[in-house]
Design a protein around this motif. Structure first.
Motif, PDB file in Angstrom:
ATOM      1  N   ALA A 116      76.162  45.364 -27.540  1.00  0.00           N
ATOM      2  CA  ALA A 116      76.548  45.035 -29.125  1.00  0.00           C
ATOM      3  C   ALA A 116      75.679  44.472 -29.369  1.00  0.00           C
ATOM      4  O   ALA A 116      75.298  44.649 -30.760  1.00  0.00           O
ATOM      5  CB  ALA A 116      78.520  44.773 -29.229  1.00  0.00           C
ATOM      6  N   ASP A 117      75.020  43.599 -28.863  1.00  0.00           N
ATOM      7  CA  ASP A 117      74.033  42.453 -28.941  1.00  0.00           C
ATOM      8  C   ASP A 117      72.923  43.023 -29.130  1.00  0.00           C
ATOM      9  O   ASP A 117      72.103  42.028 -29.263  1.00  0.00           O
ATOM     10  CB  ASP A 117      74.618  41.030 -29.049  1.00  0.00           C
ATOM     11  CG  ASP A 117      74.569  40.703 -27.694  1.00  0.00           C
ATOM     12  OD1 ASP A 117      74.062  42.132 -26.917  1.00  0.00           O
ATOM     13  OD2 ASP A 117      74.343  39.801 -27.171  1.00  0.00           O
ATOM     14  N   GLY A 118      73.234  43.705 -28.532  1.00  0.00           N
ATOM     15  CA  GLY A 118      71.274  44.697 -28.564  1.00  0.00           C
ATOM     16  C   GLY A 118      70.615  44.383 -27.085  1.00  0.00           C
ATOM     17  O   GLY A 118      69.443  45.021 -26.847  1.00  0.00           O
ATOM     18  N   LYS A 119      71.421  44.432 -26.139  1.00  0.00           N
ATOM     19  CA  LYS A 119      70.546  43.871 -24.957  1.00  0.00           C
ATOM     20  C   LYS A 119      70.750  45.092 -23.787  1.00  0.00           C
ATOM     21  O   LYS A 119      71.625  45.959 -23.928  1.00  0.00           O
ATOM     22  CB  LYS A 119      71.929  42.614 -24.052  1.00  0.00           C
ATOM     23  CG  LYS A 119      71.161  42.293 -22.806  1.00  0.00           C
ATOM     24  CD  LYS A 119      71.910  41.602 -21.701  1.00  0.00           C
ATOM     25  CE  LYS A 119      72.272  41.037 -20.523  1.00  0.00           C
ATOM     26  NZ  LYS A 119      72.643  40.839 -19.685  1.00  0.00           N
ATOM     27  N   LYS A 120      69.444  45.210 -23.593  1.00  0.00           N
ATOM     28  CA  LYS A 120      69.193  46.868 -23.298  1.00  0.00           C
ATOM     29  C   LYS A 120      70.065  46.867 -21.379  1.00  0.00           C
ATOM     30  O   LYS A 120      70.485  45.392 -20.107  1.00  0.00           O
ATOM     31  CB  LYS A 120      67.382  46.603 -22.198  1.00  0.00           C
ATOM     32  CG  LYS A 120      67.070  46.820 -23.427  1.00  0.00           C
ATOM     33  CD  LYS A 120      65.748  46.804 -23.102  1.00  0.00           C
ATOM     34  CE  LYS A 120      64.447  46.678 -24.145  1.00  0.00           C
ATOM     35  NZ  LYS A 120      63.161  46.839 -23.286  1.00  0.00           N
ATOM     36  N   LEU A 121      71.309  47.471 -21.404  1.00  0.00           N
ATOM     37  CA  LEU A 121      71.544  47.560 -19.763  1.00  0.00           C
ATOM     38  C   LEU A 121      71.238  48.834 -18.964  1.00  0.00           C
ATOM     39  O   LEU A 121      71.283  48.291 -17.850  1.00  0.00           O
ATOM     40  CB  LEU A 121      73.937  47.902 -20.528  1.00  0.00           C
ATOM     41  CG  LEU A 121      74.320  47.161 -21.370  1.00  0.00           C
ATOM     42  CD1 LEU A 121      75.450  48.289 -22.170  1.00  0.00           C
ATOM     43  CD2 LEU A 121      74.360  45.769 -20.691  1.00  0.00           C
ATOM     44  N   ARG A 122      70.722  49.567 -19.866  1.00  0.00           N
ATOM     45  CA  ARG A 122      70.313  50.322 -18.585  1.00  0.00           C
ATOM     46  C   ARG A 122      69.877  52.067 -19.463  1.00  0.00           C
ATOM     47  O   ARG A 122      70.088  52.275 -20.308  1.00  0.00           O
ATOM     48  CB  ARG A 122      71.609  51.301 -17.529  1.00  0.00           C
ATOM     49  CG  ARG A 122      71.436  52.558 -17.152  1.00  0.00           C
ATOM     50  CD  ARG A 122      71.085  51.556 -15.134  1.00  0.00           C
ATOM     51  NE  ARG A 122      70.539  53.444 -14.724  1.00  0.00           N
ATOM     52  CZ  ARG A 122      70.378  53.556 -13.864  1.00  0.00           C
ATOM     53  NH1 ARG A 122      72.463  53.377 -13.689  1.00  0.00           N
ATOM     54  NH2 ARG A 122      70.135  54.775 -13.405  1.00  0.00           N
ATOM     55  N   ASN A 123      68.846  52.273 -18.470  1.00  0.00           N
ATOM     56  CA  ASN A 123      68.693  53.945 -19.407  1.00  0.00           C
ATOM     57  C   ASN A 123      68.488  54.802 -18.567  1.00  0.00           C
ATOM     58  O   ASN A 123      68.758  54.826 -17.366  1.00  0.00           O
ATOM     59  CB  ASN A 123      67.180  53.430 -19.954  1.00  0.00           C
ATOM     60  CG  ASN A 123      66.406  53.585 -18.968  1.00  0.00           C
ATOM     61  OD1 ASN A 123      66.268  52.739 -17.802  1.00  0.00           O
ATOM     62  ND2 ASN A 123      65.241  54.798 -18.914  1.00  0.00           N
ATOM     63  N   PHE A 124      68.968  56.082 -19.267  1.00  0.00           N
ATOM     64  CA  PHE A 124      68.379  57.336 -18.848  1.00  0.00           C
ATOM     65  C   PHE A 124      67.515  58.282 -18.697  1.00  0.00           C
ATOM     66  O   PHE A 124      67.708  58.702 -19.484  1.00  0.00           O
ATOM     67  CB  PHE A 124      69.977  57.882 -17.551  1.00  0.00           C
ATOM     68  CG  PHE A 124      71.612  56.838 -17.800  1.00  0.00           C
ATOM     69  CD1 PHE A 124      71.193  56.898 -16.135  1.00  0.00           C
ATOM     70  CD2 PHE A 124      71.782  56.477 -18.369  1.00  0.00           C
ATOM     71  CE1 PHE A 124      72.944  56.201 -15.661  1.00  0.00           C
ATOM     72  CE2 PHE A 124      72.454  54.840 -17.800  1.00  0.00           C
ATOM     73  CZ  PHE A 124      72.848  55.650 -15.968  1.00  0.00           C
ATOM     74  N   TYR A 139      80.549  56.417 -16.492  1.00  0.00           N
ATOM     75  CA  TYR A 139      79.536  55.075 -15.897  1.00  0.00           C
ATOM     76  C   TYR A 139      79.668  54.303 -16.396  1.00  0.00           C
ATOM     77  O   TYR A 139      79.621  53.580 -15.913  1.00  0.00           O
ATOM     78  CB  TYR A 139      78.682  55.643 -14.844  1.00  0.00           C
ATOM     79  CG  TYR A 139      77.592  54.719 -13.957  1.00  0.00           C
ATOM     80  CD1 TYR A 139      77.447  54.049 -12.631  1.00  0.00           C
ATOM     81  CD2 TYR A 139      76.480  54.400 -14.597  1.00  0.00           C
ATOM     82  CE1 TYR A 139      76.786  53.487 -11.609  1.00  0.00           C
ATOM     83  CE2 TYR A 139      76.330  52.754 -13.922  1.00  0.00           C
ATOM     84  CZ  TYR A 139      76.274  52.789 -13.271  1.00  0.00           C
ATOM     85  OH  TYR A 139      75.067  51.671 -12.755  1.00  0.00           O
ATOM     86  N   VAL A 140      78.581  54.233 -17.351  1.00  0.00           N
ATOM     87  CA  VAL A 140      78.478  53.374 -18.388  1.00  0.00           C
ATOM     88  C   VAL A 140      79.686  52.426 -18.705  1.00  0.00           C
ATOM     89  O   VAL A 140      79.657  51.617 -18.279  1.00  0.00           O
ATOM     90  CB  VAL A 140      77.583  53.292 -19.566  1.00  0.00           C
ATOM     91  CG1 VAL A 140      77.182  52.611 -20.508  1.00  0.00           C
ATOM     92  CG2 VAL A 140      76.429  54.185 -19.413  1.00  0.00           C
ATOM     93  N   ASN A 141      80.922  52.583 -18.606  1.00  0.00           N
ATOM     94  CA  ASN A 141      81.929  52.573 -19.565  1.00  0.00           C
ATOM     95  C   ASN A 141      83.014  52.004 -18.434  1.00  0.00           C
ATOM     96  O   ASN A 141      83.148  50.665 -18.669  1.00  0.00           O
ATOM     97  CB  ASN A 141      82.896  53.897 -19.669  1.00  0.00           C
ATOM     98  CG  ASN A 141      82.937  53.819 -21.728  1.00  0.00           C
ATOM     99  OD1 ASN A 141      82.028  53.249 -22.154  1.00  0.00           O
ATOM    100  ND2 ASN A 141      82.661  55.271 -21.749  1.00  0.00           N
ATOM    101  N   GLU A 142      82.488  52.215 -17.251  1.00  0.00           N
ATOM    102  CA  GLU A 142      83.225  51.447 -16.126  1.00  0.00           C
ATOM    103  C   GLU A 142      82.001  50.431 -14.989  1.00  0.00           C
ATOM    104  O   GLU A 142      82.977  49.413 -14.485  1.00  0.00           O
ATOM    105  CB  GLU A 142      83.447  52.341 -15.189  1.00  0.00           C
ATOM    106  CG  GLU A 142      85.057  53.651 -16.026  1.00  0.00           C
ATOM    107  CD  GLU A 142      84.986  54.767 -14.824  1.00  0.00           C
ATOM    108  OE1 GLU A 142      84.706  55.180 -13.530  1.00  0.00           O
ATOM    109  OE2 GLU A 142      85.337  56.073 -14.946  1.00  0.00           O
ATOM    110  N   LYS A 143      81.007  50.814 -15.494  1.00  0.00           N
ATOM    111  CA  LYS A 143      80.187  49.465 -14.259  1.00  0.00           C
ATOM    112  C   LYS A 143      79.263  48.657 -15.529  1.00  0.00           C
ATOM    113  O   LYS A 143      78.494  47.960 -14.936  1.00  0.00           O
ATOM    114  CB  LYS A 143      79.550  50.856 -13.411  1.00  0.00           C
ATOM    115  CG  LYS A 143      80.113  52.011 -12.395  1.00  0.00           C
ATOM    116  CD  LYS A 143      80.365  51.350 -11.653  1.00  0.00           C
ATOM    117  CE  LYS A 143      81.394  52.301 -10.743  1.00  0.00           C
ATOM    118  NZ  LYS A 143      82.699  51.698  -9.815  1.00  0.00           N
ATOM    119  N   LEU A 144      79.226  49.000 -16.585  1.00  0.00           N
ATOM    120  CA  LEU A 144      78.337  48.273 -16.861  1.00  0.00           C
ATOM    121  C   LEU A 144      79.199  47.397 -18.562  1.00  0.00           C
ATOM    122  O   LEU A 144      79.650  47.646 -19.489  1.00  0.00           O
ATOM    123  CB  LEU A 144      77.292  49.211 -17.838  1.00  0.00           C
ATOM    124  CG  LEU A 144      76.339  50.090 -16.760  1.00  0.00           C
ATOM    125  CD1 LEU A 144      75.133  50.200 -17.724  1.00  0.00           C
ATOM    126  CD2 LEU A 144      75.628  49.151 -15.577  1.00  0.00           C
TER     127      LEU A 144
END
Length: 144
Positions: A116-124, A139-144
């Motif tokens: 929410a604050d703009g931090k990069k979590l992962r790209n696909f 995957y994003v909802n459960e793991k990141l």
């Protein structure tokens, strides 16, 4: 004269029903498409609503981008998941070069997930068919 008196109630019923159909259609509009935002608007909204961001980079000439737009982004499960859990942002890399540069975008499509604050979590990187992209979102909802 009797025909006119009979016609008036019929017209009233028709107009009242047509208004209900229009209103019902407006209620359902949000469910039939992804609520895309511009980068600036979406990032601000994500902070305000404390929602993660889905950032989709594309170009007008990219065939895989067009394919995702026509198939993946019209899938009801994906629409529901993105609208519920994320602020969805689309960025045309040819028009918004500074934003694309910030994420070092080269080939498209490229799909980023941010906090929410703009931090990069992962790209696909690349094209995803609807069933594949549902798996990515889960995957994003459960793991990141």
């Amino acid at each position: 004269m009797k025909k006119i008196f009979l016609l008036i109630p019929v017209l009233i019923v028709m107009f009242s029903l047509s208004g209900s159909v229009v209103l019902a259609g407006k209620k359902d509009q949000k469910a039939d498409h992804i609520n895309w935002h511009s980068y600036k608007e979406g990032m601000s909204l994500a902070k305000k609503e404390n929602k993660r961001v889905y950032l989709h980079f594309y170009t007008d000439w990219c065939n895989f981008c067009k394919e995702m737009d026509q198939t993946t982004f019209r899938n009801p499960s994906i629409i529901k998941m993105l609208n519920k859990d994320f602020v969805a942002i689309r960025v045309n890399t040819n028009k918004e070069t500074k934003v694309a540069g910030k994420y070092n975008i080269r080939p498209v499509p490229d799909n980023w997930f941010l906090s929410a604050d703009g931090k990069k979590l992962r790209n696909f990187l690349g094209y995803f068919e609807p069933d594949q992209f549902v798996t990515v979102i889960r995957y994003v909802n459960e793991k990141l």
